[in-house]
Design a protein around this motif. Structure first.
Motif, PDB file in Angstrom:
ATOM      1  N   UNK A 442      10.427 -23.811 -10.230  1.00 49.29           N
ATOM      2  CA  UNK A 442       9.332 -23.019  -9.318  1.00 49.29           C
ATOM      3  C   UNK A 442      10.242 -22.369  -8.310  1.00 49.29           C
ATOM      4  N   UNK A 443      11.107 -21.586  -8.714  1.00 48.95           N
ATOM      5  CA  UNK A 443      11.872 -20.434  -7.833  1.00 48.95           C
ATOM      6  C   UNK A 443      10.905 -19.262  -7.464  1.00 48.95           C
ATOM      7  N   UNK A 444      11.312 -18.252  -6.910  1.00 46.34           N
ATOM      8  CA  UNK A 444      10.780 -16.913  -7.244  1.00 46.34           C
ATOM      9  C   UNK A 444       9.430 -17.217  -6.003  1.00 46.34           C
ATOM     10  N   UNK A 445       9.459 -17.962  -4.934  1.00 51.58           N
ATOM     11  CA  UNK A 445       8.556 -18.215  -4.272  1.00 51.58           C
ATOM     12  C   UNK A 445       7.816 -16.922  -3.430  1.00 51.58           C
ATOM     13  N   UNK A 446       8.571 -15.792  -3.348  1.00 48.54           N
ATOM     14  CA  UNK A 446       8.123 -14.758  -2.636  1.00 48.54           C
ATOM     15  C   UNK A 446       7.907 -13.611  -3.592  1.00 48.54           C
ATOM     16  N   UNK A 447       7.784 -13.872  -5.080  1.00 51.33           N
ATOM     17  CA  UNK A 447       7.462 -12.976  -6.062  1.00 51.33           C
ATOM     18  C   UNK A 447       6.107 -13.238  -6.613  1.00 51.33           C
ATOM     19  N   UNK A 448       5.667 -11.971  -7.353  1.00 51.73           N
ATOM     20  CA  UNK A 448       4.534 -12.114  -8.048  1.00 51.73           C
ATOM     21  C   UNK A 448       4.611 -11.027  -9.324  1.00 51.73           C
ATOM     22  N   UNK A 449       3.786 -11.386 -10.327  1.00 51.21           N
ATOM     23  CA  UNK A 449       3.682 -10.455 -11.478  1.00 51.21           C
ATOM     24  C   UNK A 449       2.224  -9.740 -11.468  1.00 51.21           C
ATOM     25  N   UNK A 450       2.525  -8.438 -11.592  1.00 50.19           N
ATOM     26  CA  UNK A 450       1.178  -7.706 -11.677  1.00 50.19           C
ATOM     27  C   UNK A 450       1.016  -6.929 -13.133  1.00 50.19           C
ATOM     28  N   UNK A 451      -0.268  -7.287 -13.623  1.00 52.48           N
ATOM     29  CA  UNK A 451      -0.289  -6.576 -14.888  1.00 52.48           C
ATOM     30  C   UNK A 451      -0.968  -5.147 -14.630  1.00 52.48           C
ATOM     31  N   UNK A 452      -0.445  -4.156 -15.462  1.00 48.25           N
ATOM     32  CA  UNK A 452      -0.868  -3.048 -15.078  1.00 48.25           C
ATOM     33  C   UNK A 452      -1.711  -2.610 -16.576  1.00 48.25           C
ATOM     34  N   UNK A 453      -2.335  -3.547 -16.972  1.00 48.40           N
ATOM     35  CA  UNK A 453      -3.107  -3.058 -18.245  1.00 48.40           C
ATOM     36  C   UNK A 453      -4.573  -2.602 -18.214  1.00 48.40           C
ATOM     37  N   UNK A 454      -4.952  -2.821 -16.857  1.00 47.57           N
ATOM     38  CA  UNK A 454      -6.371  -2.172 -16.457  1.00 47.57           C
ATOM     39  C   UNK A 454      -5.990  -0.564 -15.944  1.00 47.57           C
ATOM     40  N   UNK A 455      -6.769   0.426 -16.787  1.00 40.10           N
ATOM     41  CA  UNK A 455      -6.854   1.826 -16.159  1.00 40.10           C
ATOM     42  C   UNK A 455      -6.815   1.914 -14.647  1.00 40.10           C
ATOM     43  N   UNK A 456      -6.072   2.785 -14.265  1.00 40.79           N
ATOM     44  CA  UNK A 456      -6.102   3.181 -12.612  1.00 40.79           C
ATOM     45  C   UNK A 456      -7.511   3.682 -12.469  1.00 40.79           C
ATOM     46  N   UNK A 457      -7.987   3.054 -11.017  1.00 39.08           N
ATOM     47  CA  UNK A 457      -9.399   3.370 -10.678  1.00 39.08           C
ATOM     48  C   UNK A 457      -9.168   3.283  -9.049  1.00 39.08           C
ATOM     49  N   UNK A 458     -10.442   3.707  -8.521  1.00 39.40           N
ATOM     50  CA  UNK A 458     -10.674   3.055  -6.919  1.00 39.40           C
ATOM     51  C   UNK A 458     -10.286   1.746  -6.813  1.00 39.40           C
ATOM     52  N   UNK A 459     -10.965   1.103  -7.779  1.00 44.30           N
ATOM     53  CA  UNK A 459     -11.057  -0.489  -7.754  1.00 44.30           C
ATOM     54  C   UNK A 459      -9.609  -1.267  -7.676  1.00 44.30           C
ATOM     55  N   UNK A 460      -9.092  -0.679  -8.879  1.00 40.18           N
ATOM     56  CA  UNK A 460      -7.606  -1.142  -8.812  1.00 40.18           C
ATOM     57  C   UNK A 460      -6.753  -0.706  -7.444  1.00 40.18           C
ATOM     58  N   UNK A 461      -6.869   0.631  -7.202  1.00 40.93           N
ATOM     59  CA  UNK A 461      -6.359   0.875  -5.701  1.00 40.93           C
ATOM     60  C   UNK A 461      -6.663  -0.004  -4.470  1.00 40.93           C
ATOM     61  N   UNK A 462      -7.830  -0.283  -4.659  1.00 44.99           N
ATOM     62  CA  UNK A 462      -8.382  -1.216  -3.379  1.00 44.99           C
ATOM     63  C   UNK A 462      -7.745  -2.672  -3.843  1.00 44.99           C
ATOM     64  N   UNK A 463      -7.684  -3.099  -4.727  1.00 38.37           N
ATOM     65  CA  UNK A 463      -6.985  -4.410  -5.156  1.00 38.37           C
ATOM     66  C   UNK A 463      -5.648  -4.582  -4.829  1.00 38.37           C
ATOM     67  N   UNK A 464      -4.773  -3.517  -4.884  1.00 40.00           N
ATOM     68  CA  UNK A 464      -3.554  -3.412  -4.515  1.00 40.00           C
ATOM     69  C   UNK A 464      -3.274  -3.255  -3.144  1.00 40.00           C
ATOM     70  N   UNK A 465      -4.076  -2.379  -2.529  1.00 34.83           N
ATOM     71  CA  UNK A 465      -4.202  -2.466  -1.012  1.00 34.83           C
ATOM     72  C   UNK A 465      -4.520  -3.602  -0.459  1.00 34.83           C
ATOM     73  N   UNK A 466      -5.479  -4.533  -0.919  1.00 29.83           N
ATOM     74  CA  UNK A 466      -5.675  -5.877  -0.460  1.00 29.83           C
ATOM     75  C   UNK A 466      -4.614  -6.887  -0.589  1.00 29.83           C
ATOM     76  N   UNK A 467      -3.738  -6.704  -1.694  1.00 26.90           N
ATOM     77  CA  UNK A 467      -2.731  -7.720  -1.689  1.00 26.90           C
ATOM     78  C   UNK A 467      -1.654  -7.247  -0.807  1.00 26.90           C
TER      79      UNK A 467
END
Length: 479
Positions: A442-467
């Motif tokens: 359980x290393x990598x406590x400050x890391x995340x993986x994000x999937x880019x499999x969803x086409x770019x959209x305003x919804x995705x942009x807002x989600x990344x801004x939320x993160x």
């Protein structure tokens, strides 16, 4: 006011605004208050505000637009590349299932944007064409799916897989393959054939959490070998580990590994195979991303350098055609008889109709056309995600730069807690895969993986801004 006092004031204003930008309160594209308003609100001269804004421009925080004002700058420079990870190489028990449970929950929630799941969105896949093919097969052969298609699988699919192996840099016969329920069953069969509970296996780290969860369920111990950014498994560290402890098998993803997206060179793959053979250690190779190079090439799997059948090659169409069809395969080499017997005892057979549909789709040439189209879409799409992460996340965040596939590994400042981010993200409608589930310890406590499999959209942009906002808030709370 003297010159020194004015200088202190403009620097203070510039520092306040840059802090708001770094914390995400002011985001790229936001307009700063006008010079006159800031002068009035801060009770300083217009010249002092202009000096502050000029300083912010020079430091790259803001940009001036003629007749429009000053705006938070969109930083288009490449995100910071990953740093090398240092790992203590020693056997460990695996514990990732608890963290995976929250990710599984997110897949069931339709209101959650699944940025944690490494699956392409349906609009990027030829699902309609595949489904039409399946419907035609069911109509023309109405009783074909009524019985078992025992191992090794239907001849039509075995024939197409053998043909495709030529594009992998191999020349495999049809009887080299056994079809499976996805690559997960293929790996499961391999580990059952090669190990028993308590045995030790080696994996590169970070490693796809599904592989680790499988090893956890089988009661195996793991030695984690660090991954060198852009190069793959650290083979010197692997060499040292093989000298110190008895190892029963190695699990690796040489082509566009999950989660870093690294592709090993042919020289490194050949060295990996030779090194393991010298210690009589079989290699279980997961090649599900092999067809997804952005430049259109098809890197050879490590199996291409196998001379004695110790490399067990696993693959599927889950990442390229249809995850729900669950069509996979294994090339088990010298372990064929044992794995074929285990396949029959475990699931008897892989469902017939999806296999036939995939075989027909491969035979018609649709697969290659689809690959060209999806690669052309994914390359800019992944880059768009990378740039958005660089803009939204705290300074010091590092992002992988894969040459294929569609996942990104994001390493944030140490104060950020990935598991807490996962929980808060789910509460706000965004799913990510937290770093600790990619490590046996359980290393990598400050890391995340994000999937880019969803086409770019305003919804995705807002989600990344939320993160990004969640990461900024954690960082601020830790100070």
């Amino acid at each position: 006011m003297d010159d020194q006092g004015s200088e202190l004031l403009y620097r203070r204003i510039a520092a306040d605004i840059s802090s708001l930008i770094e914390e995400g309160a002011l985001r790229p594209g936001d307009r700063l208050p006008s010079v006159r308003r800031t002068s009035r609100d801060r009770r300083v001269s217009v010249g002092t505000v202009l000096a502050a804004y000029l300083s912010l421009e020079k430091d790259g925080f803001v940009e001036a637009r003629p007749k429009s004002g000053h705006f938070v700058r969109r930083r288009h420079e490449s995100p910071t590349p990953l740093r090398r990870t240092r790992i203590k190489v020693a056997p460990a028990r695996i514990s990732v299932s608890t963290g995976v449970a929250a990710l599984m929950y997110s897949l069931r929630e339709k209101s959650v944007l699944p940025l944690g799941s490494a699956v392409l969105a349906p609009e990027l896949l030829p699902i309609r064409a595949l489904n039409r093919t399946l419907a035609t097969i069911a109509r023309e052969m109405p009783v074909r799916g009524g019985g078992y298609e025992p191992p090794p699988g239907p001849p039509s699919l075995l024939h197409q897989l053998a043909r495709r192996s030529l594009t992998w840099g191999l020349a495999l016969e049809e009887d080299a393959f056994i079809t499976t329920v996805g690559a997960t069953e293929a790996m499961h069969l391999c580990f059952r054939a090669l190990t028993k509970p308590g045995d030790t296996v080696v994996v590169h780290s970070p490693m796809y959490f599904g592989g680790l969860q499988l090893l956890e369920e089988l009661g195996l111990r793991v030695i984690e070998i660090p991954t060198l950014p852009g190069r793959g498994m650290d083979l010197d560290a692997l060499r040292d580990a093989l000298k110190k402890a008895p190892v029963r098998a190695c699990l690796a993803i040489p082509n566009f590994d999950n989660p870093l997206g690294t592709c090993m060179s042919d020289e490194a793959k050949e060295r990996l195979v030779r090194l393991l053979a010298r210690h009589d250690v079989p290699l279980i190779e997961d090649d599900v991303y092999g067809d997804m190079a952005f430049d259109g090439s098809r890197p050879r799997p490590a199996k291409a350098f196998d001379r004695d059948g110790r490399v067990l090659l696993c693959g599927s169409v889950s990442k390229t055609l249809a995850a729900g069809y669950r069509v996979g395969w294994v090339v088990p080499g010298r372990y064929r008889a044992l794995i074929e017997r285990m396949k029959f005892s475990q699931t008897v057979a892989t469902p017939t109709l999806p296999q036939l549909a995939v075989a027909e789709y491969l035979a018609g040439g649709g697969y290659d056309r689809h690959l060209r189209a999806v690669r052309n879409k994914l390359r800019p799409q992944v880059q768009r995600y990378r740039e958005a992460i660089a803009l939204a996340f705290p300074r010091g965040t590092c992002v992988s730069d894969p040459g294929g596939g569609f996942v990104l590994w994001v390493e944030m400042p140490r104060e950020v807690d990935a598991l807490a981010m996962q929980a808060e993200g789910l509460r706000r409608g965004v799913a990510i895969a937290p770093g600790p589930i990619f490590s046996a310890r359980q290393r990598y406590t400050n890391c995340i993986r994000i999937s880019c499999g969803i086409p770019w959209s305003v919804h995705v942009e807002e989600a990344i801004a939320t993160l990004g906002e969640i990461a900024h808030a954690q960082l601020k709370a830790a100070k």
